[in-house]
Scaffold this motif. Sequence first.
Motif, PDB file in Angstrom:
ATOM      1  N   LYS A  73       8.075 -12.069   0.408  1.00 46.06           N
ATOM      2  CA  LYS A  73       7.228 -11.162   0.478  1.00 46.06           C
ATOM      3  C   LYS A  73       7.645 -10.566   1.377  1.00 46.06           C
ATOM      4  O   LYS A  73       9.394 -11.235   2.793  1.00 46.06           O
ATOM      5  CB  LYS A  73       5.123 -11.343   1.502  1.00 46.06           C
TER       6      LYS A  73
ATOM      7  N   CYS B 273       4.169   2.439   0.089  1.00 51.50           N
ATOM      8  CA  CYS B 273       5.555   2.182   1.366  1.00 51.50           C
ATOM      9  C   CYS B 273       6.645   2.406   0.476  1.00 51.50           C
ATOM     10  O   CYS B 273       6.294   2.440  -0.670  1.00 51.50           O
ATOM     11  CB  CYS B 273       5.802   0.934   2.445  1.00 51.50           C
TER      12      CYS B 273
ATOM     13  N   PRO C  77      -2.033  -4.810   5.580  1.00 50.26           N
ATOM     14  CA  PRO C  77      -2.158  -6.285   5.488  1.00 50.26           C
ATOM     15  C   PRO C  77      -2.650  -6.941   6.815  1.00 50.26           C
ATOM     16  O   PRO C  77      -3.010  -7.473   7.250  1.00 50.26           O
ATOM     17  CB  PRO C  77      -0.851  -5.987   4.550  1.00 50.26           C
TER      18      PRO C  77
ATOM     19  N   VAL D 264      -1.981 -12.122   1.634  1.00 51.14           N
ATOM     20  CA  VAL D 264       0.147 -11.224   2.008  1.00 51.14           C
ATOM     21  C   VAL D 264      -0.108 -10.762   3.865  1.00 51.14           C
ATOM     22  O   VAL D 264      -1.071 -10.215   3.300  1.00 51.14           O
ATOM     23  CB  VAL D 264       0.792 -11.242   0.884  1.00 51.14           C
ATOM     24  N   MET D 265       0.657 -10.363   4.496  1.00 51.67           N
ATOM     25  CA  MET D 265       0.439  -9.860   5.562  1.00 51.67           C
ATOM     26  C   MET D 265       1.434  -9.155   5.452  1.00 51.67           C
ATOM     27  O   MET D 265       1.146  -7.802   6.496  1.00 51.67           O
ATOM     28  CB  MET D 265       0.031 -10.637   7.001  1.00 51.67           C
ATOM     29  N   SER D 266       2.865  -9.263   5.411  1.00 48.78           N
ATOM     30  CA  SER D 266       3.723  -8.191   5.213  1.00 48.78           C
ATOM     31  C   SER D 266       3.972  -7.951   3.658  1.00 48.78           C
ATOM     32  O   SER D 266       4.544  -8.762   2.822  1.00 48.78           O
ATOM     33  CB  SER D 266       5.189  -9.005   5.519  1.00 48.78           C
ATOM     34  N   THR D 267       4.268  -6.691   3.646  1.00 50.23           N
ATOM     35  CA  THR D 267       4.502  -5.849   2.034  1.00 50.23           C
ATOM     36  C   THR D 267       5.569  -5.309   2.370  1.00 50.23           C
ATOM     37  O   THR D 267       6.008  -4.998   3.271  1.00 50.23           O
ATOM     38  CB  THR D 267       3.221  -4.933   1.814  1.00 50.23           C
TER      39      THR D 267
ATOM     40  N   LYS E 285       9.321   1.037   0.167  1.00 53.23           N
ATOM     41  CA  LYS E 285       9.443  -0.299   0.071  1.00 53.23           C
ATOM     42  C   LYS E 285       9.336  -0.651  -1.168  1.00 53.23           C
ATOM     43  O   LYS E 285       9.436  -1.071  -2.094  1.00 53.23           O
ATOM     44  CB  LYS E 285       9.698  -1.291   1.588  1.00 53.23           C
TER      45      LYS E 285
ATOM     46  N   MET F 251      -5.284  -8.296   0.252  1.00 58.53           N
ATOM     47  CA  MET F 251      -5.951  -9.492   1.522  1.00 58.53           C
ATOM     48  C   MET F 251      -6.276 -10.904   0.603  1.00 58.53           C
ATOM     49  O   MET F 251      -5.809 -11.769   1.097  1.00 58.53           O
ATOM     50  CB  MET F 251      -7.424  -8.563   1.885  1.00 58.53           C
TER      51      MET F 251
ATOM     52  N   SER G 280       0.894  -1.413  -0.322  1.00 59.05           N
ATOM     53  CA  SER G 280       0.220   0.028  -0.148  1.00 59.05           C
ATOM     54  C   SER G 280       0.791   0.823  -0.221  1.00 59.05           C
ATOM     55  O   SER G 280       1.110   1.914   1.094  1.00 59.05           O
ATOM     56  CB  SER G 280      -0.975  -0.076   1.313  1.00 59.05           C
TER      57      SER G 280
ATOM     58  N   CYS H 273       4.236   0.451   7.486  1.00 57.32           N
ATOM     59  CA  CYS H 273       3.299   0.422   6.107  1.00 57.32           C
ATOM     60  C   CYS H 273       2.989  -0.835   6.381  1.00 57.32           C
ATOM     61  O   CYS H 273       1.871  -1.176   5.467  1.00 57.32           O
ATOM     62  CB  CYS H 273       4.381   0.851   5.369  1.00 57.32           C
ATOM     63  N   SER H 274       3.164  -1.856   6.923  1.00 55.99           N
ATOM     64  CA  SER H 274       2.264  -3.038   7.411  1.00 55.99           C
ATOM     65  C   SER H 274       0.778  -3.293   7.357  1.00 55.99           C
ATOM     66  O   SER H 274       0.039  -4.453   7.544  1.00 55.99           O
ATOM     67  CB  SER H 274       3.643  -4.270   7.379  1.00 55.99           C
TER      68      SER H 274
END
Lengths: 77, 333
Positions: free
Chosen positions: A63, A11, B94, A48-51, A13, A44, A9, B90-91
């Motif tokens: 990820k 960031c 998610p 995935v929970m770590s972007t 990185k 979602m 979203s 930033c996570s």
Amino acid sequence: MKNIKVLGSGCAKCKKTVALIKKVASDKAIEINLEKVEDPSQIMAYKVMSTPAVVVDGNIVHKGGIPNRQQIEQWLV
Amino acid sequence: MFQVFYDFASWLIYDLLGFTAQTKLGDALHFFVEDVSKIFALLLVMIYFIALLRASLNVERVRDFLASKHKGVGYVMGSSFGAITPFCSCSSIPVFLGFTSAGIPVGITMAFLITSPLINEVAVLLLMSLLGWKFTILYVVIGMSVGILGGVFLDAIKAERWLQSFAADALKQGRNDKTSKSETASVSGVGMLLSERHQFAKQEMLEIFGRVWKWVILGVGLGAVLHGFVPEGWIQEHLGDGQWWSVPVAVLLGVPLYSNATGVIPVMESLIANGLPIGTTLAFCMSTVAASFPEFILLKQVMQWRLLAILFAMLLVAFTLVGWVFNALSPFL
């Protein structure tokens, strides 16, 4: 041609990841279809929970951080 | 053990650059160099060793664990994991969605997300070395309590009513999945090799340090200005009695300021050394760390305005209460 998606979203990185993939692809003269996915509901859907996360042809290959060059080269071939 | 940093600063500022300890500037510079070199050294060493230990902990495992827990325990566990699990702010979206779609109640997820910026291992160790273990325990207990009680409160008012619709659907879906089957393709908990842990720890060290060093400089710089230029006793005289209004003012002042816990701790140290009461200091610092606009704007993607406003107000009230209670208790601490 590979379909590559970068999930994240917006960031810093995630942007770096996109830029790096672009660069590796152009260095190697490989054409790819690169897309940045920022919509949280789509992210979602990949569970995935770590972007940032990277999806190659529908499979999550990475990820939680900026991938390194070698990894990216492997995805492209 | 920390004498070496004091000596280094004396050598650099007084001997090499020729300032004297009697001038304000010399004093402030000395303080700055001593604190920055000390904190940088501590950070590098601590981040590495802690990362080595918790290399195999990640948000996926925390989610699977929380999804299988009873609600009452859930808030405490959510908050505890928030304190020890590393993840970049930033996570947070998610993570919120990942927890939600596993059927974890909003309150438990928020206990995790509220505690996470307030407490982390680096902050805890910095606090210990700068302000002592008593203050550290106090800080950790308060940080976790705000997360736990905040989570309980959000579930009590049925906060899930005010999620964005797709997130609410995901929560419903997750609950159904949970009752019908307990599949979860859980991440295998295979042990990591030492070399893998080292690799992870090295990366963490460079990454976290790269993120926080500027905050440390800023925080210590502010501290140095306070230390050298605010007249001795000024803070003590004007705010030292813990005047009741000073706490809400401190909380509101902290909102537009945004820092992470690592940067704010050196400021805390100077504020307390200059005589600001402990409650007022805590209120200011927690508000700087946990109630920031950029973070809240991000949460808009998954929450309606109403819930955001409630959450924000809840944090401000909580930090104000913390400030009042600790100012009242401080004679006994």
